[in-house]
Each structure stands twice: as structure tokens, then as C-alpha cells.
Design a protein around this motif. Structure first.
Motif, PDB file in Angstrom:
ATOM      1  N   LYS A 297       0.812  -1.216   0.000  1.00  0.00           N
ATOM      2  CA  LYS A 297       0.000   0.000   0.000  1.00  0.00           C
ATOM      3  C   LYS A 297       0.851   1.274   0.000  1.00  0.00           C
ATOM      4  CE  LYS A 297      -4.021  -2.017   2.350  1.00  0.00           C
ATOM      5  NZ  LYS A 297      -4.925  -1.920   3.536  1.00  0.00           N
ATOM      6  N   SER A 298       2.053   1.215   0.528  1.00  0.00           N
ATOM      7  CA  SER A 298       2.852   2.431   0.696  1.00  0.00           C
ATOM      8  C   SER A 298       4.012   2.537  -0.284  1.00  0.00           C
ATOM      9  CB  SER A 298       3.397   2.500   2.131  1.00  0.00           C
ATOM     10  OG  SER A 298       2.345   2.508   3.074  1.00  0.00           O
ATOM     11  N   GLY A 299       4.728   1.444  -0.530  1.00  0.00           N
ATOM     12  CA  GLY A 299       5.931   1.505  -1.344  1.00  0.00           C
ATOM     13  C   GLY A 299       5.665   1.426  -2.827  1.00  0.00           C
ATOM     14  N   GLN A 300       6.581   1.951  -3.629  1.00  0.00           N
ATOM     15  CA  GLN A 300       6.500   1.868  -5.080  1.00  0.00           C
ATOM     16  C   GLN A 300       7.774   1.251  -5.658  1.00  0.00           C
ATOM     17  OE1 GLN A 300       5.690   5.959  -6.080  1.00  0.00           O
ATOM     18  NE2 GLN A 300       3.678   5.919  -5.160  1.00  0.00           N
ATOM     19  N   GLN A 314       8.484   7.026  -3.106  1.00  0.00           N
ATOM     20  CA  GLN A 314       7.040   7.181  -3.272  1.00  0.00           C
ATOM     21  C   GLN A 314       6.805   8.422  -4.121  1.00  0.00           C
ATOM     22  OE1 GLN A 314       8.085   4.536  -0.828  1.00  0.00           O
ATOM     23  NE2 GLN A 314       8.402   6.564   0.023  1.00  0.00           N
ATOM     24  N   GLU A 319      -2.051   7.974  -0.917  1.00  0.00           N
ATOM     25  CA  GLU A 319      -2.339   7.711   0.492  1.00  0.00           C
ATOM     26  C   GLU A 319      -1.097   7.789   1.367  1.00  0.00           C
ATOM     27  OE1 GLU A 319      -5.393   7.187   1.996  1.00  0.00           O
ATOM     28  OE2 GLU A 319      -6.075   7.948   0.056  1.00  0.00           O
ATOM     29  N   TRP A 320       0.074   7.537   0.790  1.00  0.00           N
ATOM     30  CA  TRP A 320       1.302   7.554   1.574  1.00  0.00           C
ATOM     31  C   TRP A 320       1.567   8.918   2.211  1.00  0.00           C
ATOM     32  CZ3 TRP A 320       5.022  11.060   0.255  1.00  0.00           C
ATOM     33  CH2 TRP A 320       4.990  11.580  -1.045  1.00  0.00           C
ATOM     34  N   GLU A 321       1.014   9.975   1.615  1.00  0.00           N
ATOM     35  CA  GLU A 321       1.255  11.317   2.149  1.00  0.00           C
ATOM     36  C   GLU A 321       0.649  11.512   3.534  1.00  0.00           C
ATOM     37  OE1 GLU A 321       1.162  14.650  -1.036  1.00  0.00           O
ATOM     38  OE2 GLU A 321      -0.276  13.137  -1.713  1.00  0.00           O
ATOM     39  N   LEU A 323       0.790   9.489   6.001  1.00  0.00           N
ATOM     40  CA  LEU A 323       1.597   8.859   7.040  1.00  0.00           C
ATOM     41  C   LEU A 323       2.674   9.808   7.542  1.00  0.00           C
ATOM     42  CD1 LEU A 323       2.134   5.336   5.415  1.00  0.00           C
ATOM     43  CD2 LEU A 323       0.496   5.938   7.204  1.00  0.00           C
ATOM     44  N   LEU A 328       5.595   6.031   7.780  1.00  0.00           N
ATOM     45  CA  LEU A 328       5.948   5.642   6.420  1.00  0.00           C
ATOM     46  C   LEU A 328       7.147   4.704   6.421  1.00  0.00           C
ATOM     47  CD1 LEU A 328       5.496   5.918   3.386  1.00  0.00           C
ATOM     48  CD2 LEU A 328       6.868   8.022   3.438  1.00  0.00           C
ATOM     49  N   ALA A 331       6.016   1.294   7.650  1.00  0.00           N
ATOM     50  CA  ALA A 331       5.234   0.580   6.644  1.00  0.00           C
ATOM     51  C   ALA A 331       6.137  -0.014   5.565  1.00  0.00           C
ATOM     52  CB  ALA A 331       4.206   1.524   6.022  1.00  0.00           C
ATOM     53  N   LEU A 332       7.151   0.720   5.159  1.00  0.00           N
ATOM     54  CA  LEU A 332       8.051   0.230   4.121  1.00  0.00           C
ATOM     55  C   LEU A 332       8.919  -0.916   4.620  1.00  0.00           C
ATOM     56  CD1 LEU A 332       8.980   3.659   2.553  1.00  0.00           C
ATOM     57  CD2 LEU A 332       7.733   1.816   1.439  1.00  0.00           C
TER      58      LEU A 332
END
Length: 406
Positions: A297-300, A314, A319-321, A323, A328, A331-332
């Protein structure tokens, strides 16, 4: 000929180098203390790291040429690897070292996690796009372009959309399909195999081009004024006054968000953020391939910087913004699944990292009202999104026109 270059980012440095090489007396103004602009090296807890993770491609020919001109050897400073897109869900597309276009064709046909029918359909679609010269009948969003082409399967979610986000820093739902097609034209669609290669800096980004370019300029007689912000430009028929100082021409190479302060009629742009999360694992930790796609959900994307340091990227509003920096990073770490606590972490957020590459985007022209005031910067290179290569090309174009006007 006396020329002022305002801004020591990659565009301003490119302009300054070509102007000096063309015989001009150059004064380079930079509000910051170091060169590089939005792609520079900063100090993070005593570590020399970048203000954001940047990736170069073999297609960045002008950038590589500029590096060689200022005695920065690309073969030493950059690691060249055949492009691979590797996701943590098992998807993998690897381009072999074969002449183009066979490298892309074989890479596509041997991709893991994709059925044969989708591979064939995608190959046929890419071939049709290439026959049209990567020109679209009209600009639309990347998502709408992929929908119309029937690109709705695994390759859309693991190749096209992630590449779009990485290249344009704008999600496919609102990114310009024509700009994305231009990127594909000069990379995966290039007749030169080397253009598809991934180029990863072995050193901090400042050592790749900005610092060598500044040293080269100083050694060749340019005047460098760091820590000096330009407040006013007064263009006239015979030159440009920069804070009251007369020059025969000026190249305005500041970031687009600072452009209106000196050029009130400049186009207004929307912006996209980038966050780079640095995670320091034990030195022995490394990725099988130095670029990995995250599917949580957070990483790219995550880039292996060596010695256990990973840079997670990111891009674009998402949505990551929401956090916090700590949230963040946590989550990563969970998405990476490498186990154990990290030894060090830092989050670098650039809220206006790039302009938003939307369909039909109005871009600034190189000539700002009269031929002795030129614009440079990725925002003025209309063929590309916000890339280092676009910045360098725009700077070199502005230098050529300034010299011609003199």
C-alpha cells in the motif's frame, strides 16, 4: 558576450557549460549553497546522500555527453545494467543484451507471471504504437490510453503504470499519455539497445554532474555566485539587467515554482510530491537486483544503494502522504520483509518535486518575451516530463540561442 545564468540546477549548469565553451563570459547565480537544484546532494546526519533518489537511463545521451565534457566519467560514476522490472509478487521482466528491438521483444515474451495471450497482445500493441511514431491522435490520460488498447492485465499493473509513475511522477489516472509515449519512444522503443539500460549512480548525485560542472566552470573562468538570490530581471532590446547589473543575455533556469517571481506571465503549474525513505540495514543486506518494485500500500520502488542502504521512493499524490515519517518508514520496512530493525532511517519529502504531467499541459517556451532572455529547465522541454535529461537538453538549447542572439 556577458551572459547571466540564474539557477545552478542541471539545466543552468548545462547552459553555463555550453556558454563558456562558446566563448561567453558567464556569471552563474544560485540562491542555494550547492549546485544541483532539485537533484543535489545533501547532508543527512553526517551522511552525503541525495535529496531524492534519481534513476538515469541509457537514453540520457545529452546528460552523458555533458558529464564527459566536465570530466565526470559515466563509466566510473554510473553502474550500467540491462533493465529489469522485478516485483515482490513474482513478476519479472528482464531485457537481454540483444540488439534492439529483439531485446524488448524477448524480454516481453519471457516475462514471468504473465500469460502468453497477454504477452502477444501487448507485443502487437507496442508494434502498432511504434509504427505510428509514438504519436497519439489526441492526448488523454495514460489510464484511458491503456483502457482503449485493452491493456488491462498484469502488464498494465506491473509494467506500464509503475513505469508511468516513475517517469512522469504522476499516476496513470491523470498522467499525459503523449508524454508517456515520448518516454517509451526514446527508451523501450529506441533503435539503440543501450538506451534501455538502467544507470544507477555509484556516488552521491552531486558527484555525478553538479559538482564536476561547477569545478569545470570555475576552472574555465566563469563567475559562480552561490547563496545569491536574484530579485529582479529587466529585459531590454540590447540585453538583460539582473538586479541592476547589465548583461548581454540571461538564461533563467530556476525551478518552475520560483519562475513567477521573476517572470509574472509564466504558466502556472500543478505539482506532485516525492518522498525518499532511506533505510540502513546491516551491510550484508542486498537486493538480488538493485531496483525492485513494491506492491504493497505504501511503497513503489526501492533502490539498493550498497552496504545495506536502501532508498524507497514514493511518487505522486497518494495515500502515503497521510503517514508520518515514522509511520511511512515502518510501513516500508514491513513491505520489504527483510527482518530485524534498521540501524538508521531518514525520510526526505519534496512537496513540489516535479510539475504534474497532465494531458494538454501548457508549457513555457524557451524564449521569454524577447530573444535575449531565455528559459531553461525541465518544465520548458515540452517533449519530456520532469527529467534530468529534459533539464540538460533545455539548458543546452537556451545556451545555443543566447549565443546566436549575441
Amino acid at each position: 558576450m556577458r551572459v547571466a545564468v540564474i539557477g545552478a540546477g542541471w539545466a543552468g549548469l548545462a547552459a553555463a557549460v555550453d556558454l563558456v565553451a562558446g566563448g561567453a563570459a558567464v556569471t552563474l547565480f544560485e540562491a542555494g549553497r550547492v549546485p544541483g537544484g532539485r537533484a543535489r546532494t545533501i547532508d543527512l546526519d553526517g551522511r552525503r546522500l541525495d535529496n531524492g533518489q534519481h534513476i538515469l537511463l541509457g537514453a540520457y545521451r545529452e546528460t552523458l555527453d555533458l558529464m564527459r565534457r566536465v570530466d565526470a566519467d559515466p563509466d566510473t560514476l554510473l553502474e550500467r545494467l540491462p533493465l529489469q522490472v522485478v516485483a515482490d509478487d513474482g513478476f519479472r521482466l528482464a531485457l537481454p543484451r540483444l540488439p534492439a528491438p529483439f531485446n524488448v521483444a524477448l524480454g516481453l515474451l519471457t516475462a514471468r507471471g504473465v500469460d502468453r495471450r497477454e504477452k502477444v497482445d501487448t507485443a502487437l500493441w507496442m508494434n502498432a504504437v511504434q509504427r505510428r511514431g509514438f504519436r497519439l491522435a489526441r492526448d488523454l490520460s495514460v489510464a484511458a490510453w491503456l483502457d482503449a488498447a485493452g491493456q488491462t492485465g498484469v502488464l498494465r499493473h506491473r509494467l506500464w503504470e509503475p513505469l508511468c509513475l516513475a517517469a512522469l511522477n504522476t499516476p496513470a489516472s491523470r498522467a499525459s499519455a503523449q508524454l508517456f509515449a515520448n518516454v517509451l519512444r526514446d527508451s523501450l522503443g529506441s533503435p539503440r539497445r543501450a538506451d534501455t539500460d538502467l544507470l544507477l549512480p555509484r556516488v552521491p548525485l552531486g558527484d555525478v554532474l553538479p559538482e564536476p560542472a561547477a569545478r569545470w566552470l570555475a576552472a574555465h573562468g566563469a563567475t559562480l555566485r552561490f547563496g545569491e538570490r536574484v530579485r529582479k530581471l529587466s529585459p531590454g532590446p540590447d540585453g538583460v539587467a539582473v538586479d541592476g547589473e547589465a548583461f548581454d543575455a540571461a538564461v533563467l533556469a530556476v525551478a518552475p515554482q520560483h519562475l513567477s517571481a521573476l517572470l509574472p506571465d509564466a504558466p502556472r503549474l500543478d505539482y506532485e510530491p516525492i518522498a525518499t525513505v532511506y533505510l540502513q540495514y546491516p551491510d550484508a543486506v542486498r537486493l538480488p537486483y538493485p531496483l525492485r518494485q513494491l506492491t504493497g500500500k505504501s511503497g513503489q520502488w526501492v533502490v539498493d544503494r550498497g552496504d545495506g542502504l536502501l532508498a524507497c521512493v514514493q511518487s505522486g499524490h497518494g495515500e502515503w502522504e497521510k503517514l508520518s515519517d515514522h509511520g511511512l518508514a515502518a510501513a516500508l520496512q514491513n513491505e520489504l520483509g527483510l527482518g530485524g530493525p534498521v540501524r538508521w532511517q531518514r525520510v526526505v519529502r519534496e512537496k513540489r518535486a516535479t510539475f504534474s504531467c497532465r494531458p494538454g499541459l501548457s508549457r513555457a517556451d524557451c524564449v521569454a518575451g524577447q530573444p535575449r532572455l531565455l528559459l531553461a529547465g525541465d518544465h520548458s522541454w515540452a517533449d519530456y516530463p520532469a527529467t534530468l535529461e529534459g533539464a540538460v537538453r533545455s539548458g543546452r538549447r537556451a545556451a545555443q540561442r543566447a549565443l546566436a542572439a549575441g
